[in-house]
Design a protein around this motif. Structure first.
Motif, PDB file in Angstrom:
ATOM      1  N   VAL A  35       0.844  -1.188   0.000  1.00  0.00           N
ATOM      2  CA  VAL A  35       0.000   0.000   0.000  1.00  0.00           C
ATOM      3  C   VAL A  35       0.884   1.244   0.000  1.00  0.00           C
ATOM      4  O   VAL A  35       1.777   1.369   0.841  1.00  0.00           O
ATOM      5  CB  VAL A  35      -0.928   0.007   1.237  1.00  0.00           C
ATOM      6  N   PRO A  36       0.692   2.163  -0.961  1.00  0.00           N
ATOM      7  CA  PRO A  36       1.520   3.378  -0.998  1.00  0.00           C
ATOM      8  C   PRO A  36       1.378   4.181   0.297  1.00  0.00           C
ATOM      9  O   PRO A  36       0.306   4.216   0.917  1.00  0.00           O
ATOM     10  CB  PRO A  36       0.973   4.152  -2.197  1.00  0.00           C
ATOM     11  N   GLY A  37       2.473   4.853   0.670  1.00  0.00           N
ATOM     12  CA  GLY A  37       2.449   5.645   1.897  1.00  0.00           C
ATOM     13  C   GLY A  37       1.652   6.932   1.756  1.00  0.00           C
ATOM     14  O   GLY A  37       1.110   7.433   2.749  1.00  0.00           O
ATOM     15  N   ASP A  38       1.586   7.483   0.548  1.00  0.00           N
ATOM     16  CA  ASP A  38       0.828   8.706   0.324  1.00  0.00           C
ATOM     17  C   ASP A  38       0.513   8.793  -1.169  1.00  0.00           C
ATOM     18  O   ASP A  38       0.870   7.912  -1.959  1.00  0.00           O
ATOM     19  CB  ASP A  38       1.598   9.939   0.814  1.00  0.00           C
ATOM     20  N   ALA A 752      -4.382   9.328   4.929  1.00  0.00           N
ATOM     21  CA  ALA A 752      -3.713   9.733   6.164  1.00  0.00           C
ATOM     22  C   ALA A 752      -2.230   9.959   5.940  1.00  0.00           C
ATOM     23  O   ALA A 752      -1.641  10.922   6.461  1.00  0.00           O
ATOM     24  CB  ALA A 752      -3.941   8.666   7.233  1.00  0.00           C
ATOM     25  N   GLY A 753      -1.597   9.089   5.150  1.00  0.00           N
ATOM     26  CA  GLY A 753      -0.182   9.283   4.865  1.00  0.00           C
ATOM     27  C   GLY A 753       0.063  10.548   4.075  1.00  0.00           C
ATOM     28  O   GLY A 753       1.068  11.247   4.286  1.00  0.00           O
ATOM     29  N   ASP A 754      -0.856  10.874   3.161  1.00  0.00           N
ATOM     30  CA  ASP A 754      -0.711  12.103   2.390  1.00  0.00           C
ATOM     31  C   ASP A 754      -0.892  13.325   3.268  1.00  0.00           C
ATOM     32  O   ASP A 754      -0.226  14.350   3.074  1.00  0.00           O
ATOM     33  CB  ASP A 754      -1.727  12.111   1.248  1.00  0.00           C
ATOM     34  N   LEU A 755      -1.784  13.205   4.247  1.00  0.00           N
ATOM     35  CA  LEU A 755      -1.958  14.310   5.198  1.00  0.00           C
ATOM     36  C   LEU A 755      -0.680  14.547   5.970  1.00  0.00           C
ATOM     37  O   LEU A 755      -0.240  15.694   6.159  1.00  0.00           O
ATOM     38  CB  LEU A 755      -3.107  13.982   6.154  1.00  0.00           C
ATOM     39  N   ALA A 756      -0.034  13.449   6.379  1.00  0.00           N
ATOM     40  CA  ALA A 756       1.224  13.592   7.123  1.00  0.00           C
ATOM     41  C   ALA A 756       2.312  14.204   6.260  1.00  0.00           C
ATOM     42  O   ALA A 756       3.174  14.943   6.755  1.00  0.00           O
ATOM     43  CB  ALA A 756       1.673  12.222   7.639  1.00  0.00           C
ATOM     44  N   ALA A 757       2.289  13.909   4.953  1.00  0.00           N
ATOM     45  CA  ALA A 757       3.355  14.387   4.072  1.00  0.00           C
ATOM     46  C   ALA A 757       3.126  15.814   3.595  1.00  0.00           C
ATOM     47  O   ALA A 757       4.085  16.514   3.252  1.00  0.00           O
ATOM     48  CB  ALA A 757       3.488  13.456   2.865  1.00  0.00           C
ATOM     49  N   HIS A 829      -3.371   9.151  12.688  1.00  0.00           N
ATOM     50  CA  HIS A 829      -4.262   9.406  11.562  1.00  0.00           C
ATOM     51  C   HIS A 829      -3.891   8.546  10.352  1.00  0.00           C
ATOM     52  O   HIS A 829      -4.732   8.257   9.493  1.00  0.00           O
ATOM     53  CB  HIS A 829      -4.200  10.888  11.173  1.00  0.00           C
ATOM     54  N   THR A 830      -2.615   8.128  10.266  1.00  0.00           N
ATOM     55  CA  THR A 830      -2.176   7.351   9.107  1.00  0.00           C
ATOM     56  C   THR A 830      -2.777   5.957   9.110  1.00  0.00           C
ATOM     57  O   THR A 830      -3.274   5.470   8.094  1.00  0.00           O
ATOM     58  CB  THR A 830      -0.637   7.255   9.093  1.00  0.00           C
ATOM     59  N   SER A 831      -2.745   5.278  10.265  1.00  0.00           N
ATOM     60  CA  SER A 831      -3.286   3.918  10.352  1.00  0.00           C
ATOM     61  C   SER A 831      -4.680   3.879  10.928  1.00  0.00           C
ATOM     62  O   SER A 831      -5.287   2.807  11.002  1.00  0.00           O
ATOM     63  CB  SER A 831      -2.364   3.043  11.220  1.00  0.00           C
ATOM     64  N   ASP A 832      -5.202   5.038  11.336  1.00  0.00           N
ATOM     65  CA  ASP A 832      -6.562   5.129  11.864  1.00  0.00           C
ATOM     66  C   ASP A 832      -6.738   4.230  13.086  1.00  0.00           C
ATOM     67  O   ASP A 832      -7.720   3.503  13.206  1.00  0.00           O
ATOM     68  CB  ASP A 832      -7.582   4.752  10.781  1.00  0.00           C
TER      69      ASP A 832
END
Length: 853
Positions: A35-38, A752-757, A829-832
């Motif tokens: 699964v892509p990180g973002d 979530a990963g895109d939010l972090a990035a 938020h990334t893994s909920d």
């Protein structure tokens, strides 16, 4: 924050809804592993060559033509320009109406992005589809004027301008622009071609639809020189020339493709039959399939042929099996592979390896007919082993053997499922010609039809202007798989007389009631074949519908005076097995004819039955009186059976009648047995007991084998079985399609990963300032702890860099809940989910802007 007009594919993906992202991941499941990180990682992976090739292979003909047109169009390309390339100057209503759908399919698979006024084909797709000298485009277009004149001298460019009556320029760039504008101007280009010699126009016509390359000599003919002087043929190598793309488009009236195909071929002409007749025909074929597989298992009951050293069945053994099944070698290979896929036959794994029935075959034989049919069909639907290639050569020139390696063709389940789906869109009892189905399949997957289908068609060598050559035809693997699927469906009783039976429709999970066009799939959606578990479920439902159509087994036969018995239909299994020992099958069909012979009666006596038991069996199961010749035959063979006894010395013959032994010794046919008398009632032989038995039986006697204790050995129909074996697993054609749960979780994780990035951070107090985009935050341990504790008090989310135990670094947005003992507990938020992080693995922390989350 994203801009109004996305500048990259990643920015456009951020504007998509969760449903749009899920559609992309469903259409291209290879993007999910891992699964892509973002969204930036997703966009990068979607642009890799392997992923783009897989996506392009799954485009239908019109979507592929649209992508090919974008590959030869300016980058970025306005929608109007694309529409003109597809429909031409005169326009085409069908193309114009279908173009938005094709473009939507390309967008859904992330092969095209950007607004309608700035359409962009993914760079890797453009490299695959754009023409070049080593790989011409299916459009047949050549290089642009700018590409073809890249190595031309400025003086030569000025000569071309002068030849077409254009003013001289001060630099090559403006010269190329002027020549391009001329070739793109319909009126001026038409005026120029009006002055061309007829032979020159003929050359352009030959190069018009490709390949656009040709060869010229050092002293070209006058009409070729006319084209060279005016740039209508531009250099493409030492002695090769090319027709510029702009000039070709003018000659084609603006069309990129010779024949746009906006709609799939219609499933016509159709042949309508009574659905009940189709169902009955299919049921008859289903019963024949069961009888054939049962006969195969019976043939291999005491052990089948040996396994080749390289695996599989030898040609001689395949011929022998085909003879036993009274069919062709190709059909015998299908029945073998079907039984193998169902787990009914396998190799025994011994040192002297051979094939035999498995323990599962014993269970299968005890099932009702409709359940046995369901087992076969459930194995056939997802199978990737392709019996149609048996006897052909592989890439290394080795002949492919039945039950051997290298028979898997991954697209087979998808093609099989699609063929049945197309038949299901027709009215019950309706069939179409095979060529119609093949044409439709080729339209749906034009690149997947070729084998191997790893990239667009290969290039051909440049041709002379007077004789361009087309690309060599590729082997149509998809069509061969479809032809095999149609034939196999008929053999299994899924179809009858070419039409899908009622129970066959249930195999797809639905049964369309009438002839309706298949519903249009969502853009980018692909039909997925059934998994083995789904195939088992649907086959069981179909078998319930098939059961009433199968013939009821009979408990009787008709004995005739010519030493035959007629079974007017299928027999109950115990009766069929007993009769198969007592008589030989003479013919098959709607009625089976059995013939009684001395050898067959002796076989029944060898199995332990007495003459009285055989007479009682015949009387009980015959609707006609037992004919006198048959009763005499049974009594006569029984009277002589066992009079001779054969045992192991090496071997001996024992008989109370010494005159009979003398008769055997005097018989010339006994010379090969090398017999000699040991006693008045005993003969010794220099051969194995089984050979002695066969030899005496060939001479017309009825010997019986005896044990060391002198008892008669009963030759019962004991069977040889392999150890428990599992059926071969299908070889998947790429990653399996994700289910709804996986898609939802993947979209949530990517968001979530895109939010972090990408979340906006507050400026750091350190002199170094905020980290560069994509870099992990860096703070000291004291700063990390203080920021975490402050976030707990204010319930604020923070952005952290984290390195896990494997050394993999990632960015995360968390909401700290508790900080104690060197750990921080927070909602990620990334893994909920709520997780605990060691503080020493956090590289740094930064507060988010107030409106970032």
């Amino acid at each position: 924050m994203t801009t109004a007009t996305p500048r990259t594919l990643a920015e456009e993906l951020r504007t998509r809804s969760d449903r749009g992202l899920a559609g992309l991941l469903r259409a291209r499941p290879d993007l999910l592993n891992p699964v892509p990180g973002d969204l930036t990682q997703l966009a990068t992976r979607a642009g890799t060559r392997a992923s783009v090739v897989r996506a392009v292979e799954r485009l239908d003909t019109f979507a592929l033509q649209t992508a090919e047109a974008l590959a030869v169009a300016p980058d970025p390309c306005p929608y109007g320009t694309l529409a003109a390339l597809m429909a031409g100057d005169a326009g085409d209503e069908a193309v114009t109406a279908a173009l938005p759908g094709a473009l939507a399919a390309l967008r859904a698979q992330a092969l095209v992005w950007g607004p309608d006024d700035r359409l962009r084909l993914v760079r890797t797709a453009r490299e695959l589809l754009a023409p070049n000298p080593t790989r011409p485009s299916p459009t047949g277009l050549g290089p642009t004027v700018a590409e073809a004149t890249a190595g031309m001298s400025p003086g030569r460019l000025q000569e071309v301008l002068a030849a077409v009556d254009l003013p001289a320029t001060h630099d090559p760039v403006s010269a190329v622009a002027a020549l391009t504008a001329l070739f793109s101007d319909r009126a001026r280009m038409a005026a120029l071609l009006d002055t061309a010699p007829a032979e020159a126009v003929a050359v352009l016509d030959k190069l018009l639809w490709g390949p656009p390359y040709g060869a010229v000599t050092d002293r070209p003919a006058a009409h070729l020189q006319w084209l060279l002087d005016r740039g209508l043929l531009l250099p493409a190598g030492a002695r090769n020339v090319a027709l510029p793309r702009e000039a070709a488009l003018h000659l084609r009236a603006g069309r990129a493709h010779r024949v746009p195909e906006p709609a799939p071929p219609a499933l016509a002409p159709t042949t309508a039959r009574d659905p009940q007749l189709v169902d009955n025909a299919a049921a008859g074929q289903a019963f024949t399939a069961l009888a054939t597989v049962e006969e195969l298992l019976k043939e291999w009951d005491l052990g089948g042929p040996p396994v080749l050293r390289a695996g599989g069945l030898s040609v001689r053994d395949l011929k022998r099996t085909a003879t036993a099944l009274d069919t062709t070698e190709q059909l015998a290979a299908f029945w073998l592979e079907l039984a193998y896929a169902a787990g009914l036959i396998a190799s025994d794994g011994e040192a002297d390896e051979r094939y035999a029935a498995t323990p599962a075959a014993e269970e299968w034989l005890q099932l009702p007919d409709h359940e046995r049919w369901a087992v076969l069909v459930a194995a056939w639907l997802p199978a990737t082993r392709t019996p149609g290639v048996v006897g052909t050569a592989d890439a290394k020139g080795r002949t492919l053997a039945a039950l051997g390696p290298h028979l898997d063709r991954s697209p087979a389940p998808e093609v099989r499922h699609r063929v049945l789906t197309l038949l299901a869109t027709l009215a019950p009892g309706t069939s179409v010609p095979e060529a119609t189905l093949l044409s439709r399949l080729r339209w749906e997957r034009p690149l997947r039809a070729a084998a191997p289908a790893a990239q667009p068609p290969a290039a051909t060598a440049p041709a002379a202007p007077d004789g361009p050559a087309g690309p060599a035809p590729a082997e149509d693997l998809r069509s061969r798989l479809a032809q095999g699927a149609l034939a196999e469906a008929e053999l299994l009783g899924v179809t009858g007389r070419g039409a899908l039976a009622t129970h066959g429709r249930t195999l797809l999970g639905t049964a369309p009631p009438a002839a309706e066009a298949a519903p249009a799939p969502e853009p980018g959606a692909t039909a997925t074949p059934l998994t083995p578990a789904e195939a088992t479920t649907t086959a069981a439902r179909a078998a319930v519908l098939l059961a009433p159509l199968l013939p009821e087994p009979l408990d009787h036969v008709l004995l005739q005076a010519d030493l035959t018995a007629v079974a007017p239909g299928p027999l109950h299994r115990p009766l069929a097995e007993a009769l198969g020992v007592l008589a030989d099958v003479e013919s098959k069909g709607g009625a089976t004819v059995y013939r009684f012979t001395p050898a067959s009666v002796r076989r029944a006596l060898d199995s332990g039955r007495s003459a009285a038991e055989l007479q009682e069996f015949l009387t009980a199961h015959s609707r006609t009186p037992v004919p006198q010749p048959l009763a005499y035959l049974v009594d006569d063979v029984a009277r002589r059976h066992g009079q001779l006894r054969v045992g192991a010395a090496t071997a001996y013959v024992r008989c109370d009648d010494d005159a009979l032994l003398a008769e055997i010794l005097a018989d010339r046919r006994a010379a090969a047995l090398r017999l000699r008398r040991l006693a008045p009632t005993v003969l010794a032989a220099q051969c194995a007991p089984e050979h002695l038995l066969d030899g005496l039986r060939a001479m017309g006697y009825a010997p019986a084998a005896e044990s060391a204790a002198g008892d008669v050995l009963v030759a019962r129909a004991d069977s040889y079985r392999t150890p428990p074996r599992t059926a071969p697993a299908p070889v998947p054609d790429g990653p399996p399609p994700p289910d709804r749960t996986l898609l939802e979780a993947a979209v949530r994780a990517i968001r979530a990963g895109d939010l972090a990035a990408t979340a906006e951070r507050k400026p750091a107090a350190a002199p170094t300032g905020t980290p560069a985009p994509g870099a992990l935050p860096r703070t000291t341990s004291a700063e990390t702890l203080a920021t975490m504790q402050a976030a707990v008090l204010t319930s604020s989310p923070v952005w952290i860099g984290y390195v896990n135990a494997d050394g993999a670094a990632s960015q995360r947005v968390i909401a700290p809940v508790r900080v104690e003992g060197g750990y921080v507990t927070a909602y990620d938020h990334t893994s909920d989910e709520v997780r605990t992080y060691p503080l020493h693995r956090i590289t740094g922390v930064s507060e988010l802007a107030d409106d970032a989350v």
